[in-house]
Write a protein that holds these residues in place. Structure first.
Motif, PDB file in Angstrom:
ATOM      1  N   CYS B  48     139.307  10.292 -53.802  1.00 15.57           N
ATOM      2  CA  CYS B  48     139.219  10.915 -52.474  1.00 15.57           C
ATOM      3  C   CYS B  48     139.374  12.553 -52.342  1.00 15.57           C
ATOM      4  O   CYS B  48     138.965  13.169 -51.528  1.00 15.57           O
ATOM      5  CB  CYS B  48     140.281  10.388 -51.545  1.00 15.57           C
ATOM      6  SG  CYS B  48     141.934  10.831 -51.471  1.00 15.57           S
ATOM      7  N   GLY B  49     140.179  13.138 -53.493  1.00 16.38           N
ATOM      8  CA  GLY B  49     140.362  14.494 -53.342  1.00 16.38           C
ATOM      9  C   GLY B  49     141.160  15.034 -52.480  1.00 16.38           C
ATOM     10  O   GLY B  49     141.375  16.328 -52.420  1.00 16.38           O
ATOM     11  N   THR B 133     131.057  14.625 -55.067  1.00 15.50           N
ATOM     12  CA  THR B 133     131.013  13.288 -55.122  1.00 15.50           C
ATOM     13  C   THR B 133     132.549  12.614 -54.989  1.00 15.50           C
ATOM     14  O   THR B 133     132.836  11.482 -54.807  1.00 15.50           O
ATOM     15  CB  THR B 133     130.467  12.583 -55.956  1.00 15.50           C
ATOM     16  OG1 THR B 133     130.575  13.112 -57.249  1.00 15.50           O
ATOM     17  CG2 THR B 133     128.816  12.638 -55.857  1.00 15.50           C
ATOM     18  N   GLY B 134     133.521  13.408 -55.595  1.00 13.14           N
ATOM     19  CA  GLY B 134     134.966  12.770 -55.626  1.00 13.14           C
ATOM     20  C   GLY B 134     135.894  13.055 -54.583  1.00 13.14           C
ATOM     21  O   GLY B 134     136.950  13.299 -54.556  1.00 13.14           O
ATOM     22  N   ASN B 135     135.212  13.738 -53.323  1.00 13.01           N
ATOM     23  CA  ASN B 135     135.954  13.904 -52.078  1.00 13.01           C
ATOM     24  C   ASN B 135     135.332  13.192 -51.145  1.00 13.01           C
ATOM     25  O   ASN B 135     134.116  12.903 -50.999  1.00 13.01           O
ATOM     26  CB  ASN B 135     135.714  15.349 -51.863  1.00 13.01           C
ATOM     27  CG  ASN B 135     136.671  16.343 -52.966  1.00 13.01           C
ATOM     28  OD1 ASN B 135     136.230  16.333 -53.943  1.00 13.01           O
ATOM     29  ND2 ASN B 135     137.597  16.982 -52.045  1.00 13.01           N
TER      30      ASN B 135
END
Lengths: 286, 164
Positions: B48-49, B133-135
């Motif tokens: 989710c970051g 993309t990772g947040n």
């Protein structure tokens, strides 16, 4: 997380001393991205972690041989270092391609090449690619060094042939003139999910004739596995639709695919047939 | 024989030290020992970051990293990106674009956008989307976040021009 002992040896001798106990909760620690998840979920409660980050030269760096052009990649090399290496981009572009959809930036900044292999998770993206590239791994332990094909590391679902006290020190990756490679990541729920199947594909073609190839399947089975039957259908042949169909059938027949939450076994076999045909065709005509 | 050790590192430009146990994550340490609550643990899995911090110029998930290894490192958190009362261009861009509703994910997004612009000062929209993309933003302010990145690109270019 329960606490544990954490040591950072600076020599292999010290590392082997810390690891050399008959206790599987004493583990080497690379980037730790996978182990941290298992520790937080209390699937793994270590007594001691042995960090490999201070072991130095043999475990670090991306170097290209001036003799045969092959790569030596230290096991503590991070995915970001692979992703941003101009040498890798030029000579092993399939690795750069694979990085685009591998986890996310933060994970790639930390996860290591060696830890990724030692984890033995069949869903990981890089293992089938290394296998398709004919990469080998150098394993060190207190009694010596051995070099094995990357595929020989895996023995089952999260199971490896590595013994207590074994460390993956580096990879050797040949650069084979005339070969082209690609990783096909097939996700079924969301684009950025873990793969339902992964295919590492590497081939050497002249025109539409496949001289030699490697097809490695991951994610849908218990460990990354070469699809020898499908390779044999294609090797030495000129490709056409009928041949590609036969290769897909051979691949589906030679694998034991389980139903899971990313798709039923028949569905994943269908995906395998379709994607092998598509990828081989694309790579031959590239 | 699990014992703490004293680590010394830079935190938002200041030299600090802390007595750390091996199992403490960076987020645990920041919240409990330094009262810095901008990096939050949310998914706990690196997806989710929200816990993004920067170590020696690299964005990492603070909830999946052991504080033990920070010894000798240079750590930056969201609390350290503004210059006194002057907001960082990326922070200002998020305000101008209205790139949040609840704001929970915002520190992590800002830390990631800063790293994006350090690596790619003039990113394509595809690069922006790929990098982020990772947040996750559960209020789904994604279109405004992409707008904010574009505004931040312009602000950074303007600053670089002034300096030059």
């Amino acid at each position: 997380m329960t606490s544990f002992d954490l040591v950072e040896p600076e020599t292999l001798e010290d590392a082997f001393k810390w690891l050399g106990v008959d206790d599987s909760s004493v583990r080497p620690f690379g980037g730790g991205t996978a182990l941290m998840l298992m520790m937080k979920a209390q699937l793994f409660t270590p007594v001691r972690l042995v960090s490999l980050r201070k072991l130095g030269r043999q475990f670090e760096g991306i170097e290209r041989s001036s003799n045969d052009g092959s790569f030596r990649i230290g096991a503590m090399t991070t995915f970001s270092q692979l992703e941003h290496s101009p040498e890798i981009r030029a000579h092993l572009p399939v690795i750069t391609q694979t990085m685009k959809t591998l986890a996310n930036v933060r994970v790639r900044n930390v996860a290591t090449v060696g830890g990724n292999l030692a984890h033995g998770d069949p869903h990981l993206d890089l293992p089938p690619v290394w296998m398709a590239l004919d990469a080998s791994a150098t394993i060190v332990n207190s009694s010596g060094t051995r070099t094995i094909p990357v595929g020989d590391i895996f023995s089952g679902y999260y199971e490896t042939t590595l013994e207590q006290g074994d460390l993956i020190a580096e990879l050797r990756v040949p650069v084979r003139p005339g070969w082209r490679s690609r990783y096909i990541k097939v996700t079924t729920r969301a684009e950025h999910d873990w793969p339902a199947l992964g295919i590492g594909l590497s081939l050497h073609a002249e025109g539409r004739v496949i001289k030699d190839l490697r097809i490695v399947l991951s994610a849908a089975i218990d460990k990354p596995t070469r699809l020898i039957g499908a390779e044999n259908v294609l090797r030495g042949k000129e490709i056409d639709d009928a041949l590609l169909k036969r290769a897909g059938e051979a691949a589906a027949d030679e694998t034991h695919i389980e139903t899971d939450n990313r798709g039923s076994a028949p569905y994943k076999k269908h995906l395998l047939r379709v994607h092998i045909a598509r990828a081989v065709s694309a790579l031959v005509t590239e | 024989m699990t014992t703490p050790r004293t680590i010394r590192f830079k935190l938002n430009g200041r030299s600090v030290s802390a007595d750390i146990m091996p199992h403490e994550t960076i987020v645990d340490m920041l919240t409990q020992r330094f009262d810095l609550k901008g990096a939050r643990e949310s998914c706990g899995q690196g997806l989710c970051g929200c816990c993004t911090v920067n170590i020696d110029g690299m964005a990492v998930s603070g909830c999946l990293s052991l504080a033990w290894f920070l010894d000798g490192k240079d750590v930056q958190t969201i609390e350290g990106v503004a210059n006194g009362a002057t907001l960082d261009p990326v922070q200002q861009a998020f305000i101008e674009a209205g790139a949040f509703q609840c704001g929970f994910c915002t520190p992590g997004f800002i830390m990631m956008v800063r790293q994006l612009l350090d690596l790619h000062p003039d990113p394509t929209e595809d690069q922006m989307r790929h990098f982020l993309t990772g947040n996750l933003c559960r209020c789904s302010a994604y279109p405004e976040i992409i707008d904010a990145v574009k505004i931040a690109v312009a602000k950074r270019a303007e600053l670089a021009h002034l300096v030059a």
